[in-house]
Design an enzyme around this catalytic site. Structure first.
Site, PDB file in Angstrom:
ATOM      1  N   ALA A 212       0.784  -1.234   0.000  1.00  0.00           N
ATOM      2  CA  ALA A 212       0.000   0.000   0.000  1.00  0.00           C
ATOM      3  C   ALA A 212       0.816   1.284   0.000  1.00  0.00           C
ATOM      4  O   ALA A 212       0.406   2.262  -0.632  1.00  0.00           O
ATOM      5  CB  ALA A 212      -0.938   0.003   1.204  1.00  0.00           C
ATOM      6  N   ALA A 213       1.919   1.333   0.715  1.00  0.00           N
ATOM      7  CA  ALA A 213       2.641   2.596   0.860  1.00  0.00           C
ATOM      8  C   ALA A 213       3.143   3.082  -0.508  1.00  0.00           C
ATOM      9  O   ALA A 213       3.546   2.267  -1.336  1.00  0.00           O
ATOM     10  CB  ALA A 213       3.813   2.403   1.821  1.00  0.00           C
ATOM     11  N   PRO A 214       3.091   4.392  -0.741  1.00  0.00           N
ATOM     12  CA  PRO A 214       2.695   5.474   0.173  1.00  0.00           C
ATOM     13  C   PRO A 214       1.198   5.731   0.259  1.00  0.00           C
ATOM     14  O   PRO A 214       0.784   6.639   0.976  1.00  0.00           O
ATOM     15  CB  PRO A 214       3.423   6.683  -0.416  1.00  0.00           C
ATOM     16  CG  PRO A 214       3.463   6.405  -1.877  1.00  0.00           C
ATOM     17  CD  PRO A 214       3.663   4.911  -2.011  1.00  0.00           C
ATOM     18  N   GLY A 215       0.383   4.990  -0.501  1.00  0.00           N
ATOM     19  CA  GLY A 215      -1.047   5.033  -0.234  1.00  0.00           C
ATOM     20  C   GLY A 215      -1.936   5.629  -1.298  1.00  0.00           C
ATOM     21  O   GLY A 215      -3.154   5.709  -1.095  1.00  0.00           O
ATOM     22  N   LYS A 217      -3.017   4.561  -4.292  1.00  0.00           N
ATOM     23  CA  LYS A 217      -4.040   3.671  -4.834  1.00  0.00           C
ATOM     24  C   LYS A 217      -4.992   3.210  -3.726  1.00  0.00           C
ATOM     25  O   LYS A 217      -6.179   2.987  -3.987  1.00  0.00           O
ATOM     26  CB  LYS A 217      -3.382   2.492  -5.546  1.00  0.00           C
ATOM     27  CG  LYS A 217      -2.568   2.915  -6.771  1.00  0.00           C
ATOM     28  CD  LYS A 217      -1.916   1.750  -7.458  1.00  0.00           C
ATOM     29  CE  LYS A 217      -1.077   2.212  -8.638  1.00  0.00           C
ATOM     30  NZ  LYS A 217       0.118   2.982  -8.235  1.00  0.00           N
ATOM     31  N   ASP A 273       0.070  -3.780  -6.151  1.00  0.00           N
ATOM     32  CA  ASP A 273       0.868  -2.791  -6.877  1.00  0.00           C
ATOM     33  C   ASP A 273       2.314  -3.130  -6.555  1.00  0.00           C
ATOM     34  O   ASP A 273       2.911  -2.587  -5.621  1.00  0.00           O
ATOM     35  CB  ASP A 273       0.496  -1.381  -6.438  1.00  0.00           C
ATOM     36  CG  ASP A 273       1.194  -0.321  -7.257  1.00  0.00           C
ATOM     37  OD1 ASP A 273       1.374  -0.518  -8.461  1.00  0.00           O
ATOM     38  OD2 ASP A 273       1.571   0.713  -6.675  1.00  0.00           O
ATOM     39  N   CYS A 326       4.716  -0.156 -12.275  1.00  0.00           N
ATOM     40  CA  CYS A 326       5.050   1.043 -13.061  1.00  0.00           C
ATOM     41  C   CYS A 326       6.283   0.759 -13.918  1.00  0.00           C
ATOM     42  O   CYS A 326       7.069   1.653 -14.226  1.00  0.00           O
ATOM     43  CB  CYS A 326       5.258   2.260 -12.162  1.00  0.00           C
ATOM     44  SG  CYS A 326       6.520   2.065 -10.894  1.00  0.00           S
TER      45      CYS A 326
END
Length: 389
Positions: A212-215, A217, A273, A326
């Site tokens: 999750a970080a940095p958050g 999405k 991600d 990415c």
């Protein structure tokens, strides 16, 4: 300076008998900085750039190398750094893209094999520009047009971002903190917003973002109505998700945990991600092109496989696993999806739904989201929808 390091190195190498690699790193970096001041900082007079660099090299390495520095930089100043001094694109496209294009040769080689020199030229030219700064709006009635008007009311210029991203692009030089204070939003590139859009309608779904970080999405899923939990193996990085959720008054539980072993019951939606080489974000992070090596792609692919294995256990029957990176590299994208589907026949690759926010057509490649920076003028992104039967 790092954005144009390839150009600087090529020019410096022309004036060094034993090449730039023969110098200690500290001297090399000072020469690069001196050359950068000569060619890219109009506010610094040429004589001042040379003199300052000579003094710094003398303090670091003595008079001998200081004299060499003086000669090299004065020669560079006389001869200039016009494109004509570099390999010709027509005669040596890979040499041109490496030197004038300022990208590592190994990366240019693999991209040219895939897309050809003309398209890679567009990609490296985009990577050598400063990318735009975007705000991703949180759901709640604010459209991109009304957001632009609202920002204009407090003296901030902006324009709507690309379709399907729910973003606005701030004018260069805008203070992002001031803009964030005027709108319920987060700083996020449209390509990252498209990843969330690729999930389709998520309102009411139980979801988890495993890396999750940095958050960004995570907040996008919450904004669209998902009941999302944020996981990350790094407690300090996960704290950034908490800071953003508090600013937006979002209730998002967080769990410090590795994505390879998810401590949650199965959910409707799992977002992976994944950590990656980030070759789609070299405009935003120009230093990364010089830190990466060809072996890093295989290293990241193995990490991604392990994370996908863990994520598979957290998807309920009929649920969705959304895999994204990415990276522009197929070994981290469709190859990982192919391996996963071969080892997990209970999952299928699924097309994007027709309803809800959707990425534009030039960001889609069949069932995959595939944003290529030079085509979409955004960061690069890849995403695949994997449905559990």
């Amino acid at each position: 300076m790092v954005r144009f390091r390839g150009r600087l190195d090529y020019l410096l190498d022309l004036h060094l008998r034993d090449g730039l690699g023969s110098l200690r790193s500290g001297v090399t970096n000072l020469l690069r900085m001196g050359a950068y001041q000569l060619f890219h900082m109009g506010s610094v007079p040429g004589y001042a750039a040379v003199s300052e660099t000579v003094d710094q090299v003398q303090a670091l390495a003595g008079k001998g190398l200081a004299g060499m520095t003086n000669g090299v930089l004065r020669s560079l100043g006389r001869e200039g750094a016009d494109e004509a001094r570099f390999p010709s694109f027509d005669e040596d496209p890979r040499g041109y893209l490496t030197s004038w294009g300022s990208h590592p040769r190994w990366l240019i080689d693999r991209w040219v094999e895939r897309w050809g020199p003309d398209e890679v030229r567009r990609l490296v030219e985009f990577n050598n520009t400063i990318p735009g700064l975007y705000l991703r709006l949180m759901a709640g009635g604010e459209t991109t047009s009304s957001a632009v008007s609202r920002l204009a009311g407090v003296g901030i210029e902006a324009r709507p971002g690309p379709p399907g991203s729910r973003t606005v692009r701030l004018e260069a030089g805008t203070d992002p903190l001031r803009a964030l204070g005027a709108l319920p939003s987060i700083v996020q590139d449209p390509a990252a917003a498209w990843v969330v859009a690729h999930a389709g309608p998520v309102s009411g779904l139980e979801a988890a973002d495993l890396c999750a970080a940095p958050g960004g999405k995570t907040m996008g899923l919450w904004s669209e109505g998902a009941r999302v939990v944020a996981l990350d193996r790094s407690a300090p990085r996960l704290a950034r998700v908490g800071e953003t959720s508090r600013r937006l008054r979002a209730r998002i539980p967080s769990v410090v945990a590795a994505a390879e072993s998810v401590p949650l019951r199965p959910r409707d939606l799992i977002l992976v991600d994944a950590p990656c080489t980030g070759t789609g974000t070299l405009a935003r992070h120009p230093d990364a092109r010089w830190r990466l090596g060809p072996g890093d792609i295989e290293v990241m692919a193995r990490v991604q496989d392990r994370i996908l294995e863990g994520a598979a256990t957290a998807v309920r029957s009929g649920g969705l696993l959304l895999y994204s990176t990415c990276s522009l590299e197929p070994e981290e994208n469709e190859d990982r999806v192919e391996v996963f589907l071969r080892e997990h026949p209970e999952f299928i690759l699924e097309e994007a739904p027709d309803s809800g926010e959707r990425p534009p057509g030039d960001a889609m490649d069949g069932a995959f989201l595939r944003a290529l920076p030079h085509r979409t003028e955004t960061d690069g992104a890849f995403a695949a929808r994997l449905r559990r039967r």
